[in-house]
Motif scaffolding. Structure first.
Motif, PDB file in Angstrom:
ATOM      1  N   GLY A  13      -3.708   1.276  -1.385  1.00 55.20           N
ATOM      2  CA  GLY A  13      -3.155   0.133  -1.230  1.00 55.20           C
ATOM      3  C   GLY A  13      -2.107   0.630  -1.015  1.00 55.20           C
ATOM      4  N   SER A  14      -1.076   0.878  -0.346  1.00 55.95           N
ATOM      5  CA  SER A  14       0.579   0.375   1.185  1.00 55.95           C
ATOM      6  C   SER A  14       1.516  -0.234   0.039  1.00 55.95           C
ATOM      7  CB  SER A  14       0.425   0.320   2.687  1.00 55.95           C
ATOM      8  OG  SER A  14      -0.543  -1.432   2.368  1.00 55.95           O
ATOM      9  N   GLY A  15       1.860  -1.138  -0.842  1.00 56.05           N
ATOM     10  CA  GLY A  15       2.656  -1.784  -1.312  1.00 56.05           C
ATOM     11  C   GLY A  15       3.353  -0.565  -1.787  1.00 56.05           C
ATOM     12  N   VAL A  16       4.776  -0.554  -2.713  1.00 54.33           N
ATOM     13  CA  VAL A  16       6.048   0.645  -2.453  1.00 54.33           C
ATOM     14  C   VAL A  16       5.516   1.622  -3.686  1.00 54.33           C
ATOM     15  CG1 VAL A  16       6.514  -0.813  -4.765  1.00 54.33           C
ATOM     16  CG2 VAL A  16       8.662   0.680  -3.484  1.00 54.33           C
ATOM     17  N   ILE A  17       4.338   1.527  -4.630  1.00 53.92           N
ATOM     18  CA  ILE A  17       3.992   2.186  -5.323  1.00 53.92           C
ATOM     19  C   ILE A  17       3.624   2.806  -4.601  1.00 53.92           C
ATOM     20  CG2 ILE A  17       2.333   2.399  -8.027  1.00 53.92           C
ATOM     21  CD1 ILE A  17       5.105   1.529  -7.952  1.00 53.92           C
ATOM     22  N   GLY A  18       2.610   2.315  -4.219  1.00 49.85           N
ATOM     23  CA  GLY A  18       1.312   3.763  -3.038  1.00 49.85           C
ATOM     24  C   GLY A  18       2.715   3.977  -1.994  1.00 49.85           C
ATOM     25  N   LEU A  19       3.200   3.808  -0.769  1.00 53.49           N
ATOM     26  CA  LEU A  19       3.720   4.565  -0.420  1.00 53.49           C
ATOM     27  C   LEU A  19       5.144   5.682  -0.558  1.00 53.49           C
ATOM     28  CD1 LEU A  19       4.899   1.960   2.763  1.00 53.49           C
ATOM     29  CD2 LEU A  19       3.010   3.412   2.754  1.00 53.49           C
ATOM     30  N   THR A  20       5.565   5.022  -1.707  1.00 54.06           N
ATOM     31  CA  THR A  20       6.287   6.345  -1.974  1.00 54.06           C
ATOM     32  C   THR A  20       5.154   7.255  -3.079  1.00 54.06           C
ATOM     33  OG1 THR A  20       7.332   4.539  -2.726  1.00 54.06           O
ATOM     34  CG2 THR A  20       8.304   6.200  -3.826  1.00 54.06           C
ATOM     35  N   ALA A  21       4.439   7.191  -3.381  1.00 54.92           N
ATOM     36  CA  ALA A  21       3.316   8.093  -4.002  1.00 54.92           C
ATOM     37  C   ALA A  21       3.069   8.860  -3.187  1.00 54.92           C
ATOM     38  CB  ALA A  21       2.323   7.406  -4.692  1.00 54.92           C
ATOM     39  N   ALA A  22       2.907   8.517  -1.326  1.00 53.06           N
ATOM     40  CA  ALA A  22       2.227   9.419  -0.139  1.00 53.06           C
ATOM     41  C   ALA A  22       2.879  10.556   0.001  1.00 53.06           C
ATOM     42  CB  ALA A  22       1.624   8.491   0.314  1.00 53.06           C
TER      43      ALA A  22
END
Length: 318
Positions: A13-22
């Motif tokens: 997942g590359s939304g704000v949740i995914g990118l921030t976790a990454a």
């Protein structure tokens, strides 16, 4: 020194949740890959308003903690608004009272009752993060890549495809089919983007009789007008009649909006769930699956708090 394979993490997942976790995982020293069905600019996150506020998100106590941790990060990022897309902006939350908020409200500096000059009704004045999401998502991606992460364009049909010691599921609405989790459902939001006629403060106003929430969010190069919250509506096509009503409601609050040049129409599907799913699941083969989805319209608000918790859940032997 080469990173060891055992530290591999795949974030789906590359939304704000995914990118921030990454970002959080990569900066902790893990080797992280993001699997993205679509570029961040094409996700629901890119369409978000995006005002910091724990809006319709459960469990309230945890969401408040996640939100305050995120608020702390956004305040720091607001020192570089052109780079990060984050600004601290004043505005009014209409039809809101301090005593109607959760305990987390004590952690929001300067929050107070709005004066009669600021709002014709009961409301709260606040100085909150307002985020230009296309800019912020680009910045998150660049920060992640600088931390040594990689992004792969990939459509995932089953989470079992992600063969890594740790997989972080940040698929939002996609979790409905991938987990599968039928508790995840769309809440459709439609926006109208107009040329800003000079509005510098944001405003959110709720009509409990009509069941509508109207908002105006000034971004550097535009004014975002909203909105709608249509549950279980999967349509991504803007409705002209709905757009006209949005502009009409906004103009009733700020007359200068009437006649503003329309730049764009946008629709996003919020990944709603009765409660956010943020938990660790140990797979039979010993691999760890961390779920981080179901944030509805408050994903931006809790992104950093949830990312830090997800990173903690990803620790330990796989």
């Amino acid at each position: 020194m080469a990173r060891v394979q055992s530290s591999d993490v795949i974030v789906v997942g590359s939304g704000v949740i995914g990118l921030t976790a990454a970002v959080v995982l990569a900066e902790s020293g893990r080797y992280v890959r993001v699997w993205a069905r679509e570029p961040a600019e094409a996700t629901t996150s890119a369409v978000a308003g995006a005002l910091w506020w724990p809006y319709h998100i459960e469990p309230e106590a945890l969401a408040g903690e996640w939100a305050l941790r995120s608020l702390s990060v956004y305040k720091e990022l607001a020192a570089r608004p052109e780079e990060t897309g984050v600004r601290m902006v004043e505005g009014v939350l209409g039809e809101s009272r301090l005593d109607a908020q959760g305990p987390w409200v004590a952690g929001v500096p300067g929050l107070r009752a709005a004066t009669a000059e600021e709002y014709a009704g009961t409301g709260l004045w606040a100085r909150l993060p307002l985020i230009d999401m296309p800019v912020h998502l680009r910045w998150l991606r660049e920060r992640f890549l600088r931390a040594g992460g990689t992004i792969e364009a990939r459509t995932v049909a089953d989470l079992a495809e992600a063969e890594a010691p740790v997989v972080v599921n940040c698929t939002g609405l996609g979790a409905r089919e991938l987990v599968p989790d039928p508790a995840v459902r769309p809440v459709r939001g439609q926006l109208v983007i107009v040329a800003n006629p000079g509005i510098r403060t944001w405003l959110v106003s709720t009509d409990p009789v009509a069941g509508t929430t109207t908002y105006l969010f000034p971004q550097p190069d535009r004014l975002v007008l909203g909105g709608t919250a249509d549950e279980d509506d999967w349509s991504l096509t803007p409705d002209p009649a709905v757009a006209a009503r949005i502009v009409e409601r906004c103009a009733a609050l700020r007359p200068e909006v009437a006649g503003a040049r329309v730049l764009d129409h946008r629709v996003g599907l919020r990944p709603a769930r009765d409660t956010v799913r943020l938990e660790r699941e140990l797979r039979p083969d010993g691999r760890v699956l961390v779920h981080n989805y179901g944030h509805g319209g408050a994903g931006v608000t809790v992104a950093w708090g949830c990312a830090l918790e997800a990173a903690g859940l990803a620790e330990g032997p796989a």
